[in-house]
Motif scaffolding. Structure first.
Motif, PDB file in Angstrom:
ATOM      1  N   ASN A 138      45.956  32.647  33.111  1.00  0.00           N
ATOM      2  CA  ASN A 138      44.752  32.918  33.878  1.00  0.00           C
ATOM      3  C   ASN A 138      45.021  33.864  35.042  1.00  0.00           C
ATOM      4  OD1 ASN A 138      43.285  31.250  32.196  1.00  0.00           O
ATOM      5  ND2 ASN A 138      43.570  29.448  33.485  1.00  0.00           N
ATOM      6  N   SER A 139      46.234  33.830  35.588  1.00  0.00           N
ATOM      7  CA  SER A 139      46.583  34.778  36.653  1.00  0.00           C
ATOM      8  C   SER A 139      46.547  36.206  36.127  1.00  0.00           C
ATOM      9  CB  SER A 139      47.970  34.457  37.219  1.00  0.00           C
ATOM     10  OG  SER A 139      47.989  33.184  37.816  1.00  0.00           O
ATOM     11  N   LEU A 142      42.866  37.075  35.564  1.00  0.00           N
ATOM     12  CA  LEU A 142      42.199  37.380  36.833  1.00  0.00           C
ATOM     13  C   LEU A 142      42.526  38.790  37.304  1.00  0.00           C
ATOM     14  CD1 LEU A 142      42.714  33.938  38.608  1.00  0.00           C
ATOM     15  CD2 LEU A 142      40.496  34.991  38.099  1.00  0.00           C
ATOM     16  N   LYS A 145      40.612  41.173  35.126  1.00  0.00           N
ATOM     17  CA  LYS A 145      39.203  41.146  35.543  1.00  0.00           C
ATOM     18  C   LYS A 145      39.009  41.951  36.828  1.00  0.00           C
ATOM     19  CE  LYS A 145      35.438  37.928  36.583  1.00  0.00           C
ATOM     20  NZ  LYS A 145      35.061  36.479  36.683  1.00  0.00           N
ATOM     21  N   LYS A 146      39.943  41.832  37.737  1.00  0.00           N
ATOM     22  CA  LYS A 146      39.866  42.575  38.995  1.00  0.00           C
ATOM     23  C   LYS A 146      39.926  44.081  38.754  1.00  0.00           C
ATOM     24  CE  LYS A 146      42.214  43.045  43.450  1.00  0.00           C
ATOM     25  NZ  LYS A 146      43.366  42.577  44.272  1.00  0.00           N
ATOM     26  N   GLU A 177      38.159  29.075  35.418  1.00  0.00           N
ATOM     27  CA  GLU A 177      38.490  30.212  36.284  1.00  0.00           C
ATOM     28  C   GLU A 177      37.529  31.386  36.100  1.00  0.00           C
ATOM     29  OE1 GLU A 177      40.509  30.168  38.625  1.00  0.00           O
ATOM     30  OE2 GLU A 177      42.414  29.185  38.195  1.00  0.00           O
ATOM     31  N   VAL A 179      37.354  33.410  33.406  1.00  0.00           N
ATOM     32  CA  VAL A 179      37.999  34.553  32.743  1.00  0.00           C
ATOM     33  C   VAL A 179      38.093  34.337  31.239  1.00  0.00           C
ATOM     34  CG1 VAL A 179      39.314  35.284  34.768  1.00  0.00           C
ATOM     35  CG2 VAL A 179      40.276  33.538  33.245  1.00  0.00           C
TER      36      VAL A 179
END
Length: 311
Positions: A138-139, A142, A145-146, A177, A179
């Motif tokens: 998920n990191s 993320l 996604k950013k 999260e 995502v």
């Protein structure tokens, strides 16, 4: 070999406390923590009983060791209570360290693994080998996604008896999260990755390789077998990376082994972070880049400790 910022902290890692992380991801270490806490209570109770019933404890020692003088009996009684209290404190510290390592530290190290990749803007496909509960998975999602691109991260699930449950858990945390559209999970064997050569721009892994081969390895050559299995996983990770792709591994004990193997495979920009204590042992983040072209000659073989860059 140049200086490295591999494993540097990410600003997002400080925006959450351990309770938020635990609410989303939980921990797999409760059985270990429970056993340690049981022994904490046991030794604490023993120390307290010795303190409260000091004369009775001294008399018990006198029956067990009749030749000793009274002064020695008093000393041994006090020492027994002190040692019991110290053991209880040490076990409590160990339980706290394991809980911390499996929740907040693991999230923090996931951010550092992500930060070790210098450029996410061009990443289209990433792989998390041994995604577990999905913290690193998920990191990565993320970060994708950013960046606002169309990248996607695949989490490889390798649990012989609970693969489907593990995959569902990782996808559930991705949904929490926000995502889920960037994440997918795939069941498979890390020593034979079910992906084509040169498919991924980035390959990451956190706390997975150190346990590879432990189930199958037995007997006198257990250590050699486990090292061979870890080597196969590392070789597979390199195989599925695109030329110029980046790999980042957070591992607990086998950094020297990985650095040597990466040199043998002619990887470039091999960097090792400073040590971080996790699960009561030293851990490091190792990052490297797959060369754009095949290298004709072996690079210089360097002692791994000379490559540790304090960040």
């Amino acid at each position: 070999m140049g200086r490295s910022t591999a494993g540097s902290s990410s600003p997002s890692s400080s925006s959450r406390d351990w309770s938020q992380i635990y609410t989303i991801y939980g921990t797999d270490e409760w059985p270990t923590v429970a056993v340690l806490m049981f022994h904490v209570l046991l030794f604490s109770a023993l120390s307290l009983l010795i303190l409260i019933y000091f004369p009775a404890s001294e008399a018990l020692l006198h029956r067990l060791l009749p030749p000793l003088p009274p002064s020695s009996l008093r000393f041994l009684t006090g020492l027994s209570g002190s040692v019991s209290a110290i053991i209880a404190v040490c076990l409590l510290s160990a339980a706290a360290e394991i809980l911390h390592s499996s929740v907040s530290l693991q999230w923090h190290m996931s951010q550092r693994v992500v930060s070790a990749v210098p450029d996410w803007s061009s990443v289209r496909n990433a792989l998390d080998v041994g995604c577990g509960r999905g913290m690193l998975l998920n990191s990565v999602a993320l970060r994708l996604k950013k960046e606002g691109g169309c990248g996607r991260v695949v989490g490889l699930v390798q649990r012989r008896q609970r693969r489907r449950a593990a995959a569902l858990a990782a996808l559930r945390t991705a949904r929490t999260e926000g995502v889920q559209e960037y994440v997918t999970c795939r069941e498979g064997d890390a020593t034979r990755l079910p992906f084509a050569d040169g498919y991924f721009d980035v390959v990451v892994s956190a706390g997975f390789l150190d346990g590879v081969g432990s189930e199958a390895a037995t007997g006198r050559r257990k250590g050699v077998t486990e090292a061979a299995e870890r080597g196969r996983v590392l070789g597979e990770a390199v195989r599925v990376m695109k030329p110029g792709g980046v790999g980042v591994i957070w591992d607990l004990m086998h950094v020297q082994e990985y650095v040597q193997r990466l040199h043998e495979m002619k990887m470039e920009e091999i960097r090792v972070s400073e040590r971080v204590t996790a699960y009561l042992v030293n851990s490091h983040i190792v990052s490297f880049r797959k060369p754009m072209e095949a290298v004709a000659s072996d690079p210089a073989q360097l002692e791994w400790r000379t490559n540790i860059i304090c960040c």
